[in-house]
Design a protein around this motif. Structure first.
Motif, PDB file in Angstrom:
ATOM      1  N   ALA A  16       9.626   5.889  -8.155  1.00 57.57           N
ATOM      2  CA  ALA A  16      10.223   4.879  -7.287  1.00 57.57           C
ATOM      3  C   ALA A  16      11.222   5.500  -6.318  1.00 57.57           C
ATOM      4  O   ALA A  16      12.026   6.361  -6.715  1.00 57.57           O
ATOM      5  CB  ALA A  16      10.914   3.811  -8.129  1.00 57.57           C
ATOM      6  N   THR A  17      11.125   5.075  -5.072  1.00 57.33           N
ATOM      7  CA  THR A  17      12.022   5.579  -4.037  1.00 57.33           C
ATOM      8  C   THR A  17      13.179   4.602  -3.842  1.00 57.33           C
ATOM      9  O   THR A  17      12.954   3.397  -3.652  1.00 57.33           O
ATOM     10  CB  THR A  17      11.279   5.747  -2.703  1.00 57.33           C
ATOM     11  OG1 THR A  17      10.179   6.641  -2.904  1.00 57.33           O
ATOM     12  CG2 THR A  17      12.202   6.305  -1.635  1.00 57.33           C
ATOM     13  N   ASN A  18      14.382   5.099  -3.897  1.00 61.42           N
ATOM     14  CA  ASN A  18      15.557   4.263  -3.686  1.00 61.42           C
ATOM     15  C   ASN A  18      15.869   4.220  -2.189  1.00 61.42           C
ATOM     16  O   ASN A  18      16.301   5.219  -1.614  1.00 61.42           O
ATOM     17  CB  ASN A  18      16.749   4.816  -4.476  1.00 61.42           C
ATOM     18  CG  ASN A  18      17.973   3.920  -4.320  1.00 61.42           C
ATOM     19  OD1 ASN A  18      17.833   2.726  -4.075  1.00 61.42           O
ATOM     20  ND2 ASN A  18      19.148   4.514  -4.474  1.00 61.42           N
ATOM     21  N   ILE A  73       0.834  -1.210   0.000  1.00 57.71           N
ATOM     22  CA  ILE A  73       0.000   0.000   0.000  1.00 57.71           C
ATOM     23  C   ILE A  73       0.870   1.262   0.000  1.00 57.71           C
ATOM     24  O   ILE A  73       0.653   2.187  -0.788  1.00 57.71           O
ATOM     25  CB  ILE A  73      -0.952  -0.005   1.215  1.00 57.71           C
ATOM     26  CG1 ILE A  73      -1.918  -1.186   1.112  1.00 57.71           C
ATOM     27  CG2 ILE A  73      -1.714   1.315   1.303  1.00 57.71           C
ATOM     28  CD1 ILE A  73      -2.775  -1.388   2.347  1.00 57.71           C
ATOM     29  N   ARG A  74       1.849   1.280   0.902  1.00 56.31           N
ATOM     30  CA  ARG A  74       2.684   2.476   1.072  1.00 56.31           C
ATOM     31  C   ARG A  74       3.465   2.819  -0.187  1.00 56.31           C
ATOM     32  O   ARG A  74       3.624   3.983  -0.552  1.00 56.31           O
ATOM     33  CB  ARG A  74       3.630   2.267   2.264  1.00 56.31           C
ATOM     34  CG  ARG A  74       4.673   3.361   2.445  1.00 56.31           C
ATOM     35  CD  ARG A  74       4.032   4.712   2.797  1.00 56.31           C
ATOM     36  NE  ARG A  74       5.034   5.757   2.972  1.00 56.31           N
ATOM     37  CZ  ARG A  74       5.599   6.434   1.978  1.00 56.31           C
ATOM     38  NH1 ARG A  74       5.257   6.178   0.697  1.00 56.31           N
ATOM     39  NH2 ARG A  74       6.483   7.380   2.221  1.00 56.31           N
ATOM     40  N   TYR A  75       3.976   1.806  -0.870  1.00 56.40           N
ATOM     41  CA  TYR A  75       4.827   2.070  -2.023  1.00 56.40           C
ATOM     42  C   TYR A  75       4.149   1.644  -3.340  1.00 56.40           C
ATOM     43  O   TYR A  75       4.830   1.268  -4.301  1.00 56.40           O
ATOM     44  CB  TYR A  75       6.174   1.365  -1.859  1.00 56.40           C
ATOM     45  CG  TYR A  75       6.975   1.926  -0.708  1.00 56.40           C
ATOM     46  CD1 TYR A  75       7.645   3.135  -0.837  1.00 56.40           C
ATOM     47  CD2 TYR A  75       7.036   1.257   0.516  1.00 56.40           C
ATOM     48  CE1 TYR A  75       8.369   3.670   0.228  1.00 56.40           C
ATOM     49  CE2 TYR A  75       7.744   1.785   1.575  1.00 56.40           C
ATOM     50  CZ  TYR A  75       8.405   2.992   1.430  1.00 56.40           C
ATOM     51  OH  TYR A  75       9.120   3.523   2.484  1.00 56.40           O
ATOM     52  N   SER A  76       2.839   1.671  -3.364  1.00 57.83           N
ATOM     53  CA  SER A  76       2.124   1.404  -4.609  1.00 57.83           C
ATOM     54  C   SER A  76       2.386   2.537  -5.601  1.00 57.83           C
ATOM     55  O   SER A  76       2.818   3.641  -5.229  1.00 57.83           O
ATOM     56  CB  SER A  76       0.625   1.273  -4.341  1.00 57.83           C
ATOM     57  OG  SER A  76       0.095   2.512  -3.899  1.00 57.83           O
ATOM     58  N   LYS A  77       2.098   2.296  -6.867  1.00 57.07           N
ATOM     59  CA  LYS A  77       2.335   3.315  -7.909  1.00 57.07           C
ATOM     60  C   LYS A  77       1.488   4.563  -7.655  1.00 57.07           C
ATOM     61  O   LYS A  77       1.921   5.698  -7.917  1.00 57.07           O
ATOM     62  CB  LYS A  77       2.022   2.719  -9.268  1.00 57.07           C
ATOM     63  CG  LYS A  77       2.348   3.667 -10.421  1.00 57.07           C
ATOM     64  CD  LYS A  77       2.124   2.984 -11.748  1.00 57.07           C
ATOM     65  CE  LYS A  77       2.485   3.929 -12.899  1.00 57.07           C
ATOM     66  NZ  LYS A  77       2.295   3.289 -14.225  1.00 57.07           N
TER      67      LYS A  77
END
Length: 301
Positions: A47-49, A37-41
């Motif tokens: 995109a977070t590295n 959920i937190r890093y969904s598109k």
């Protein structure tokens, strides 16, 4: 009161490992859902590295290591006492044979079920004349392999009156699932009375008694149905196709052929039956015993 002295230790170790496993299953599952959920598109279009985190890597290495050591410790401390029976434990020879359990007591009494006095340490010396078996008493939390030619043993103290299942926990052939017995835990007086008693075999032919004692009827029936080996019913005088040194021959079953089949079971194999399954009984049965067995087989028309 537990059924045996090992129940508490085994159950504690099981619940400990289960609890740790369930905790991490739930924790990791929720963590995965959070990251989905937190890093969904939608929430994170670019995109977070995420750089490595030394402290976190140390944490997820140290904590699992500690947990594994804890589980090993309780597993070992629960298992180690099972290795050595106390001095003075009653020794019983437990034989696993396709597909039957047999128990021989110190006074020579033989039974196909296990009868034990409550609160007395018992050591089972495990034997097998044919293939690998495994004696398993679920209520006692005990299981041990029965290896042909081996000298394995297991011990325990039955602590609760009652009757409990004995199973074979190692696949040992066609009738593996029928290799069942029971252990009855009784009071001291009842055990002493049972030990002095003997089964009523007055109306049983001696040959049938020998067939039962040596687990022959586990593979050969007396009613004409097929199991691992040919049925005894109508065997005498019957014509059979057999393989002798790789050559198929037709023979008429007589006393000599049955004697050879008992003492050297792989010398002549009946066509459509598998070789190398039967144990040679040359050094187990006397000539008199074999004659009694053949006399009984002759009556099965």
């Amino acid at each position: 009161m537990n059924a045996s002295n090992f129940v508490e230790g085994v159950d504690f170790t099981l619940y400990l490992i289960l609890g740790i496993s369930v905790f991490f299953l739930i924790g990791i599952t929720f963590t995965m859902i959070y990251f989905l959920i937190r890093y969904s598109k939608k929430r994170n279009p670019v995109a977070t590295n995420i750089e490595g985190h030394t402290g976190l890597e140390i944490l997820w290495t140290v904590i699992p290591t500690i947990l594994v050591v804890i589980m090993f410790y309780y597993g070992w401390t629960g298992y180690k006492p099972m290795l050595n029976a106390p001095e003075g434990a009653m020794e019983i020879e437990a034989t696993g044979q396709m597909w039957k359990w047999t128990f021989k007591y110190p006074d020579g009494k033989v039974s196909d079920s296990l009868v034990l006095p409550v609160d007395e340490p018992v050591k089972l010396n495990l034997k097998s004349p044919d293939v690998l078996h495994s004696l398993y008493i679920p209520a006692f939390r005990l299981k041990h392999d029965v290896v042909p030619g081996g000298n394995n043993s297991m011990w325990f103290i039955p602590q609760k009156l009652g009757s409990y299942d004995i199973l074979c926990a190692e696949y040992c052939g066609q009738l593996h699932s029928y290799m069942l017995s029971t252990v009855s835990v009784v009071g001291e007086d009842e055990y002493a009375a049972w030990l002095k008693s003997s089964p009523d075999l007055s109306n049983e032919p001696p040959g049938l008694t020998l067939l039962k004692k040596n687990a022959c009827i586990s593979c050969h029936t007396t009613d004409g149905t097929r199991l691992v080996g040919p049925s005894f019913k109508g065997l005498m005088g019957r014509q059979e196709n057999v393989l002798i040194d790789g050559n198929e021959q037709t023979i008429t079953v007589d006393r000599d052929f049955i004697t050879q089949s008992i003492t050297e079971p792989n010398a002549a194999i009946t066509v459509s039956y598998q070789p190398n399954l039967m144990t040679p009984y040359k050094d187990i049965l006397s000539d008199e015993d074999i004659n009694k067995i053949i006399d009984y087989i002759q009556t099965l028309k």
